[in-house]
Design an enzyme around this catalytic site. Structure first.
Site, PDB file in Angstrom:
ATOM      1  N   ARG A 177      47.665 -15.168   4.792  1.00 21.77           N
ATOM      2  CA  ARG A 177      47.500 -16.070   4.753  1.00 21.77           C
ATOM      3  C   ARG A 177      45.826 -15.948   4.143  1.00 21.77           C
ATOM      4  NH1 ARG A 177      47.877 -20.516   7.650  1.00 21.77           N
ATOM      5  NH2 ARG A 177      45.928 -20.667   8.676  1.00 21.77           N
ATOM      6  N   ARG A 181      41.414  -9.376  -3.125  1.00 23.66           N
ATOM      7  CA  ARG A 181      40.951  -9.522  -3.916  1.00 23.66           C
ATOM      8  C   ARG A 181      40.340  -8.630  -4.456  1.00 23.66           C
ATOM      9  NH1 ARG A 181      37.757 -14.187  -2.434  1.00 23.66           N
ATOM     10  NH2 ARG A 181      39.741 -15.597  -2.610  1.00 23.66           N
ATOM     11  N   ARG A 256      50.887 -18.799  21.397  1.00 28.72           N
ATOM     12  CA  ARG A 256      49.264 -18.606  21.003  1.00 28.72           C
ATOM     13  C   ARG A 256      48.520 -19.733  21.411  1.00 28.72           C
ATOM     14  NH1 ARG A 256      48.319 -14.062  24.127  1.00 28.72           N
ATOM     15  NH2 ARG A 256      47.079 -13.707  23.227  1.00 28.72           N
ATOM     16  N   ARG A 287      36.304 -14.710  17.531  1.00 24.45           N
ATOM     17  CA  ARG A 287      35.432 -15.244  16.116  1.00 24.45           C
ATOM     18  C   ARG A 287      34.660 -16.136  16.804  1.00 24.45           C
ATOM     19  NH1 ARG A 287      39.865 -18.036  12.885  1.00 24.45           N
ATOM     20  NH2 ARG A 287      41.250 -19.631  14.333  1.00 24.45           N
ATOM     21  N   GLU A 308      35.505 -17.732  20.303  1.00 26.01           N
ATOM     22  CA  GLU A 308      37.443 -18.405  20.812  1.00 26.01           C
ATOM     23  C   GLU A 308      37.810 -17.613  21.079  1.00 26.01           C
ATOM     24  OE1 GLU A 308      38.166 -20.387  16.606  1.00 26.01           O
ATOM     25  OE2 GLU A 308      40.687 -19.570  17.010  1.00 26.01           O
ATOM     26  N   TYR A 356      53.458 -23.302  11.742  1.00 25.00           N
ATOM     27  CA  TYR A 356      52.033 -22.666  10.746  1.00 25.00           C
ATOM     28  C   TYR A 356      51.311 -23.477   9.909  1.00 25.00           C
ATOM     29  CZ  TYR A 356      47.959 -18.760  11.730  1.00 25.00           C
ATOM     30  OH  TYR A 356      47.299 -18.325  11.417  1.00 25.00           O
ATOM     31  N   ASP A 358      48.769 -25.741   8.352  1.00 29.46           N
ATOM     32  CA  ASP A 358      47.321 -25.722   7.948  1.00 29.46           C
ATOM     33  C   ASP A 358      47.130 -27.733   7.643  1.00 29.46           C
ATOM     34  OD1 ASP A 358      45.711 -23.716   7.906  1.00 29.46           O
ATOM     35  OD2 ASP A 358      46.445 -23.088   5.898  1.00 29.46           O
TER      36      ASP A 358
HETATM   37  P1  FAD Z   1      48.060 -31.535  16.075  1.00 28.27           P
HETATM   38  O1  FAD Z   1      46.655 -32.051  15.153  1.00 28.27           O
HETATM   39  O2  FAD Z   1      48.316 -31.046  17.252  1.00 28.27           O
HETATM   40  O3  FAD Z   1      48.289 -32.724  17.271  1.00 28.27           O
HETATM   41  C1  FAD Z   1      48.888 -33.183  18.104  1.00 28.27           C
HETATM   42  C2  FAD Z   1      49.275 -34.851  18.550  1.00 28.27           C
HETATM   43  O4  FAD Z   1      49.207 -34.640  19.541  1.00 28.27           O
HETATM   44  C3  FAD Z   1      47.769 -33.497  19.956  1.00 28.27           C
HETATM   45  O5  FAD Z   1      47.307 -35.143  19.710  1.00 28.27           O
HETATM   46  C4  FAD Z   1      48.308 -33.764  20.803  1.00 28.27           C
HETATM   47  O6  FAD Z   1      47.349 -34.250  22.190  1.00 28.27           O
HETATM   48  C5  FAD Z   1      49.398 -35.118  20.982  1.00 28.27           C
HETATM   49  N1  FAD Z   1      50.799 -34.722  21.397  1.00 28.27           N
HETATM   50  C6  FAD Z   1      51.269 -33.670  21.838  1.00 28.27           C
HETATM   51  N2  FAD Z   1      52.535 -33.714  22.801  1.00 28.27           N
HETATM   52  C7  FAD Z   1      51.753 -34.934  23.852  1.00 28.27           C
HETATM   53  C8  FAD Z   1      52.732 -35.954  24.418  1.00 28.27           C
HETATM   54  N3  FAD Z   1      54.081 -35.056  25.153  1.00 28.27           N
HETATM   55  N4  FAD Z   1      52.587 -36.712  24.645  1.00 28.27           N
HETATM   56  C9  FAD Z   1      51.625 -37.876  24.017  1.00 28.27           C
HETATM   57  N5  FAD Z   1      50.835 -37.283  22.777  1.00 28.27           N
HETATM   58  C10 FAD Z   1      51.283 -35.862  22.592  1.00 28.27           C
HETATM   59  N6  FAD Z   1      44.126 -25.983   9.179  1.00 28.27           N
HETATM   60  C11 FAD Z   1      43.580 -25.685   8.509  1.00 28.27           C
HETATM   61  O7  FAD Z   1      43.794 -26.184   7.717  1.00 28.27           O
HETATM   62  N7  FAD Z   1      42.546 -25.873   7.704  1.00 28.27           N
HETATM   63  C12 FAD Z   1      42.200 -24.519   9.250  1.00 28.27           C
HETATM   64  O8  FAD Z   1      40.286 -24.105   8.994  1.00 28.27           O
HETATM   65  C13 FAD Z   1      42.086 -24.895  10.706  1.00 28.27           C
HETATM   66  N8  FAD Z   1      41.843 -24.071  11.844  1.00 28.27           N
HETATM   67  C14 FAD Z   1      42.418 -24.427  12.545  1.00 28.27           C
HETATM   68  C15 FAD Z   1      42.091 -23.703  13.936  1.00 28.27           C
HETATM   69  C16 FAD Z   1      42.453 -23.231  15.399  1.00 28.27           C
HETATM   70  C17 FAD Z   1      41.857 -22.576  16.009  1.00 28.27           C
HETATM   71  C18 FAD Z   1      44.015 -24.198  15.501  1.00 28.27           C
HETATM   72  C19 FAD Z   1      44.877 -24.386  16.132  1.00 28.27           C
HETATM   73  C20 FAD Z   1      44.432 -24.698  14.477  1.00 28.27           C
HETATM   74  C21 FAD Z   1      43.772 -25.269  13.168  1.00 28.27           C
HETATM   75  N9  FAD Z   1      44.193 -25.587  11.435  1.00 28.27           N
HETATM   76  C22 FAD Z   1      44.009 -25.377  10.813  1.00 28.27           C
HETATM   77  C23 FAD Z   1      45.837 -26.354  11.777  1.00 28.27           C
HETATM   78  C24 FAD Z   1      45.408 -28.006  11.997  1.00 28.27           C
HETATM   79  O9  FAD Z   1      45.139 -27.880  13.615  1.00 28.27           O
HETATM   80  C25 FAD Z   1      46.989 -28.106  12.138  1.00 28.27           C
HETATM   81  O10 FAD Z   1      47.079 -28.623  10.764  1.00 28.27           O
HETATM   82  C26 FAD Z   1      47.015 -29.773  12.395  1.00 28.27           C
HETATM   83  O11 FAD Z   1      46.355 -30.403  13.640  1.00 28.27           O
HETATM   84  C27 FAD Z   1      48.108 -30.549  12.946  1.00 28.27           C
HETATM   85  O12 FAD Z   1      47.935 -32.038  12.857  1.00 28.27           O
HETATM   86  P2  FAD Z   1      49.210 -32.104  13.621  1.00 28.27           P
HETATM   87  O13 FAD Z   1      49.496 -33.529  13.224  1.00 28.27           O
HETATM   88  O14 FAD Z   1      50.950 -31.800  13.140  1.00 28.27           O
HETATM   89  O15 FAD Z   1      49.387 -31.584  15.631  1.00 28.27           O
HETATM   90  N1  UDP Z   2      42.989 -11.046  10.250  1.00 27.10           N
HETATM   91  C1  UDP Z   2      42.751 -10.373  11.262  1.00 27.10           C
HETATM   92  N2  UDP Z   2      41.495 -10.032  11.003  1.00 27.10           N
HETATM   93  C2  UDP Z   2      40.894 -10.746  10.474  1.00 27.10           C
HETATM   94  C3  UDP Z   2      41.220 -12.351  10.242  1.00 27.10           C
HETATM   95  C4  UDP Z   2      42.258 -12.624  10.467  1.00 27.10           C
HETATM   96  O1  UDP Z   2      43.383  -9.248  11.263  1.00 27.10           O
HETATM   97  O2  UDP Z   2      38.796 -10.725  10.642  1.00 27.10           O
HETATM   98  C5  UDP Z   2      45.165 -11.994  10.542  1.00 27.10           C
HETATM   99  C6  UDP Z   2      45.121 -11.992  11.816  1.00 27.10           C
HETATM  100  O3  UDP Z   2      46.155 -11.588  12.150  1.00 27.10           O
HETATM  101  C7  UDP Z   2      45.217 -13.764  11.965  1.00 27.10           C
HETATM  102  C8  UDP Z   2      45.759 -14.221  10.594  1.00 27.10           C
HETATM  103  O4  UDP Z   2      44.905 -13.043   9.951  1.00 27.10           O
HETATM  104  O5  UDP Z   2      45.985 -14.202  12.715  1.00 27.10           O
HETATM  105  C9  UDP Z   2      45.246 -14.777   9.372  1.00 27.10           C
HETATM  106  O6  UDP Z   2      44.089 -15.269   9.535  1.00 27.10           O
HETATM  107  P1  UDP Z   2      42.863 -16.221   9.792  1.00 27.10           P
HETATM  108  O7  UDP Z   2      41.991 -16.106  10.015  1.00 27.10           O
HETATM  109  O8  UDP Z   2      44.167 -17.180   8.993  1.00 27.10           O
HETATM  110  O9  UDP Z   2      43.775 -17.392  11.245  1.00 27.10           O
HETATM  111  P2  UDP Z   2      43.751 -18.548  11.835  1.00 27.10           P
HETATM  112  O10 UDP Z   2      42.300 -19.320  10.931  1.00 27.10           O
HETATM  113  O11 UDP Z   2      44.828 -19.333  11.294  1.00 27.10           O
HETATM  114  O12 UDP Z   2      43.362 -18.793  12.770  1.00 27.10           O
END
Ligand code: FAD
Ligand code: UDP
Length: 375
Positions: A177, A181, A256, A287, A308, A356, A358
């Site tokens: 991911r 570079r 997780r 982070r 986090e 996983y 985005d």
């Molecule tokens: P979700 O956003 O998880 O929405 C699902 C919804 O369904 C939730 O509101 C939940 O409460 C609801 N739900 C689930 N079960 C039920 C139930 N039984 N009844 C009623 N409601 C329910 N993506 C990026 O592109 N860039 C980023 O920088 C990025 N950073 C992230 C950082 C973190 C810590 C995490 C966890 C994710 C990150 N993502 C990022 C990913 C991004 O959050 C997801 O791609 C996106 O939110 C997924 O959308 P979704 O609609 O599939 O699910």
């Molecule tokens: N990772 C790492 N060190 C860092 C940042 C990321 O080893 O400083 C690894 C780690 O396994 C992480 C993965 O790269 O789960 C993907 O990182 P990303 O920042 O995309 O994680 P996310 O935003 O999805 O939590």
């Protein structure tokens, strides 16, 4: 039940991007939609709120990045993006390195100044570690991409606390991911389009769900009344956990979870960067985000930081990350096969597809689901 379900065309479970985009597109086509959401707000993990003039991302930093022009145009129709470019700093026991892995990192680690010198160093370390052929796991993948020193200081500790297991037990795609570079470029992503919404992500959902044809019922868990919902609504879009839908019949998929801890400071600039990763194994958080640095219009005077902490998932916690190892992938296939028999239910998004994804991938998947539903 409180609503007259007979008049709805769709029940949508979950108001994250998959559910909300589906609802928006269905309403555009004159369909009546009920969204049920178990949380007290819409937006899924993209949800943000404003505090002290700063947009705070409640579920961790969300940076929109994509190569998909269609998705980028679509999301820009919904809201205005700033020009934020993610540039992460890693702190390993007080030593600072630029991420992702690039010439700045190689210089900081080895004092090498040219791409050729860096490649020689990486090749030496890959050979010394005895890694040949296709990497079998995350550790082998990391060492073959950037060598043992960077693996030990910037990857091993972070990865093992993030995922709660050894890097040798994780799939190699997770580390791919991050770009590697051989230029002095600290952009965390390789994608052509990148940014964060000027007004926060929640504004997108206000727009997506504004139609009179969409009703939203918060704090309603589909799984508490699954049989009734499934039997009474003509079509269902389900974006929750797929194993929970089937009452964990074949066993629990592993996830997780993460715990977020925020603190407000009376200081404009506490850590000097939007994201700092703590890559040693001992620091319990992975982070720290300083939100005002994502937010180019944030007011001066205060700053909010969020740490986090990764944690094991159990049924009382939010499932944030699927653990896509072989065992879980096999188990998911069993659920997927069973899901195919439910012709009136569309399983979509990160949790129902156990992927996983985005945000841009979820936007794309939702638009594809809409296309196939209304063709
Ligand atoms: P979700 O956003 O998880 O929405 C699902 C919804 O369904 C939730 O509101 C939940 O409460 C609801 N739900 C689930 N079960 C039920 C139930 N039984 N009844 C009623 N409601 C329910 N993506 C990026 O592109 N860039 C980023 O920088 C990025 N950073 C992230 C950082 C973190 C810590 C995490 C966890 C994710 C990150 N993502 C990022 C990913 C991004 O959050 C997801 O791609 C996106 O939110 C997924 O959308 P979704 O609609 O599939 O699910
Ligand atoms: N990772 C790492 N060190 C860092 C940042 C990321 O080893 O400083 C690894 C780690 O396994 C992480 C993965 O790269 O789960 C993907 O990182 P990303 O920042 O995309 O994680 P996310 O935003 O999805 O939590």
């Amino acid at each position: 039940m409180k609503y007259n379900n007979k008049s709805y065309d769709y029940l949508i479970v979950g108001s994250g991007p998959f559910g909300a985009i589906f609802a928006y597109e269905a309403a555009k086509r004159g369909k009546k939609v009920l969204i049920i959401e178990k949380r007290a707000h819409v937006g899924g993990n993209m949800y943000t709120h404003k505090e002290n003039g700063i947009n705070v991302h409640d579920y961790g930093a969300h940076i929109f990045h994509t190569d998909n022009k269609e998705v980028w145009d679509y999301v820009n129709e919904l809201t205005e993006f700033n020009g934020y470019i993610n540039q992460v700093v890693a702190d390993y026991k007080g030593e600072l390195y630029n991420l992702p892995f690039n010439m700045n990192t190689f210089y900081q680690m080895w004092k090498v100044k040219t791409p050729d010198e860096a490649k020689v160093k990486i090749e030496e370390q890959r050979k010394a570690a005895g890694i040949e052929g296709t990497p079998k796991n995350l550790e082998e993948q990391a060492i073959s991409l950037i060598g043992t020193d960077i693996y030990e200081k910037l990857i091993k500790g972070y990865t093992e606390k993030q995922w709660g297991r050894k890097a040798t037990e994780l799939p190699s795609f997770i580390i791919r991911r991050l770009p590697t570079r051989f230029t002095f470029d600290n952009n965390y992503f390789n994608h052509r389009y990148q940014g964060v919404p000027v007004d926060g992500y929640t504004a997108i959902f206000d727009k997506l769900l504004a139609s009179d044809l969409i009703d939203v019922q918060l704090e309603t868990d589909f799984l508490k009344d699954k049989e009734t919902f499934v039997s009474e609504f003509p079509r269902v879009v389900y974006t929750g956990m797929i194993d929970a839908f089937f009452d964990y019949e074949f066993g629990e998929l592993e996830y997780r979870s993460v715990r977020f801890e925020s603190e407000t400071f009376s200081n404009d600039n506490v850590q000097g960067n939007a994201v700092i990763n703590y890559t040693d194994a001992e620091t319990p958080f992975t982070r720290v985000m300083e939100w005002r640095h994502f937010d180019q219009k944030a007011e001066e005077g205060k700053s909010i930081l969020t740490r986090e902490y990764p944690q094991d998932w159990d049924r009382t916690k939010e499932a944030y990350y699927p653990v896509n190892d072989q065992r879980n992938s096999d188990l998911f296939m069993q659920y997927k096969k069973k899901a195919r028999k439910y012709e009136n239910i569309i399983f979509g998004g990160r949790l129902a597809n156990y992927q996983y994804y985005d945000m841009d991938q979820v936007f794309n998947a939702a638009l594809k689901a809409v296309e196939s539903e209304f063709k």
